[in-house]
Design a protein around this motif. Structure first.
Motif, PDB file in Angstrom:
ATOM      1  N   ALA A  59     -65.624  99.859 102.742  1.00  0.00           N
ATOM      2  CA  ALA A  59     -65.342 101.264 103.045  1.00  0.00           C
ATOM      3  C   ALA A  59     -63.890 101.436 103.485  1.00  0.00           C
ATOM      4  O   ALA A  59     -63.229 102.400 103.093  1.00  0.00           O
ATOM      5  N   ALA A  60     -63.380 100.501 104.261  1.00  0.00           N
ATOM      6  CA  ALA A  60     -61.993 100.575 104.703  1.00  0.00           C
ATOM      7  C   ALA A  60     -61.036 100.424 103.520  1.00  0.00           C
ATOM      8  O   ALA A  60     -60.010 101.098 103.462  1.00  0.00           O
ATOM      9  N   LYS A  80     -58.794 103.042  89.934  1.00  0.00           N
ATOM     10  CA  LYS A  80     -59.886 102.061  89.888  1.00  0.00           C
ATOM     11  C   LYS A  80     -59.342 100.639  89.844  1.00  0.00           C
ATOM     12  O   LYS A  80     -59.880  99.744  90.495  1.00  0.00           O
ATOM     13  N   ILE A  81     -58.285 100.432  89.104  1.00  0.00           N
ATOM     14  CA  ILE A  81     -57.670  99.105  89.032  1.00  0.00           C
ATOM     15  C   ILE A  81     -57.057  98.738  90.379  1.00  0.00           C
ATOM     16  O   ILE A  81     -57.204  97.601  90.846  1.00  0.00           O
ATOM     17  N   LYS A  82     -56.406  99.688  91.022  1.00  0.00           N
ATOM     18  CA  LYS A  82     -55.826  99.428  92.340  1.00  0.00           C
ATOM     19  C   LYS A  82     -56.918  99.046  93.342  1.00  0.00           C
ATOM     20  O   LYS A  82     -56.735  98.131  94.141  1.00  0.00           O
ATOM     21  N   LEU A  83     -58.037  99.756  93.297  1.00  0.00           N
ATOM     22  CA  LEU A  83     -59.140  99.447  94.195  1.00  0.00           C
ATOM     23  C   LEU A  83     -59.695  98.060  93.902  1.00  0.00           C
ATOM     24  O   LEU A  83     -59.932  97.270  94.825  1.00  0.00           O
ATOM     25  N   ALA A  84     -59.890  97.748  92.637  1.00  0.00           N
ATOM     26  CA  ALA A  84     -60.413  96.432  92.266  1.00  0.00           C
ATOM     27  C   ALA A  84     -59.481  95.320  92.732  1.00  0.00           C
ATOM     28  O   ALA A  84     -59.931  94.290  93.248  1.00  0.00           O
ATOM     29  N   GLU A  85     -58.190  95.517  92.572  1.00  0.00           N
ATOM     30  CA  GLU A  85     -57.227  94.514  93.026  1.00  0.00           C
ATOM     31  C   GLU A  85     -57.224  94.380  94.542  1.00  0.00           C
ATOM     32  O   GLU A  85     -57.108  93.271  95.070  1.00  0.00           O
ATOM     33  N   ALA A  86     -57.386  95.490  95.247  1.00  0.00           N
ATOM     34  CA  ALA A  86     -57.451  95.439  96.713  1.00  0.00           C
ATOM     35  C   ALA A  86     -58.690  94.671  97.166  1.00  0.00           C
ATOM     36  O   ALA A  86     -58.620  93.883  98.110  1.00  0.00           O
ATOM     37  N   VAL A  87     -59.810  94.890  96.492  1.00  0.00           N
ATOM     38  CA  VAL A  87     -61.048  94.179  96.837  1.00  0.00           C
ATOM     39  C   VAL A  87     -60.882  92.685  96.570  1.00  0.00           C
ATOM     40  O   VAL A  87     -61.235  91.844  97.403  1.00  0.00           O
ATOM     41  N   ARG A  88     -60.327  92.350  95.410  1.00  0.00           N
ATOM     42  CA  ARG A  88     -60.139  90.931  95.079  1.00  0.00           C
ATOM     43  C   ARG A  88     -59.241  90.252  96.107  1.00  0.00           C
ATOM     44  O   ARG A  88     -59.552  89.161  96.604  1.00  0.00           O
ATOM     45  N   THR A  89     -58.137  90.903  96.452  1.00  0.00           N
ATOM     46  CA  THR A  89     -57.202  90.332  97.417  1.00  0.00           C
ATOM     47  C   THR A  89     -57.857  90.153  98.783  1.00  0.00           C
ATOM     48  O   THR A  89     -57.714  89.101  99.418  1.00  0.00           O
ATOM     49  N   ALA A  90     -58.583  91.157  99.224  1.00  0.00           N
ATOM     50  CA  ALA A  90     -59.253  91.074 100.526  1.00  0.00           C
ATOM     51  C   ALA A  90     -60.285  89.959 100.544  1.00  0.00           C
ATOM     52  O   ALA A  90     -60.391  89.222 101.533  1.00  0.00           O
ATOM     53  N   ASP A 100     -57.710 105.381  98.744  1.00  0.00           N
ATOM     54  CA  ASP A 100     -57.686 106.848  98.603  1.00  0.00           C
ATOM     55  C   ASP A 100     -56.460 107.448  99.288  1.00  0.00           C
ATOM     56  O   ASP A 100     -55.811 108.325  98.743  1.00  0.00           O
ATOM     57  N   GLU A 101     -56.142 106.960 100.477  1.00  0.00           N
ATOM     58  CA  GLU A 101     -54.976 107.461 101.200  1.00  0.00           C
ATOM     59  C   GLU A 101     -53.701 107.148 100.442  1.00  0.00           C
ATOM     60  O   GLU A 101     -52.801 107.988 100.370  1.00  0.00           O
TER      61      GLU A 101
END
Length: 64
Positions: free
Chosen positions: A50-51, A4-14, A57-58
């Motif tokens: 979604a991407a 969840k933290i990795k996803l949140a960081e990916a969203v913030r960065t994007a 996930d991958e």
């Protein structure tokens, strides 16, 4: 670090990258500050969540 933290960081960065890129591009195109800000906000709204979820996930599957 959990997924969840990795996803949140990916969203913030994007979002930051999209906003900064749009803001700079709008400035190069001659837009005023308000127009640049509007472009940045639209870029954030256009981030493909979604991407990002799929990518995260991958990555988690590879690390499992």
């Amino acid at each position: 670090m959990n997924d969840k933290i990795k996803l949140a960081e990916a969203v913030r960065t994007a979002c930051l990258e999209a906003a900064l890129r749009a803001y700079e591009d709008a400035g190069i195109s001659g837009l005023c500050e308000e127009g640049r800000w509007e472009c940045a906000v639209q870029a954030i709204k256009g981030v493909d969540l979604a991407a990002l979820v799929k990518l995260t996930d991958e990555s988690a599957d590879r690390n499992a």
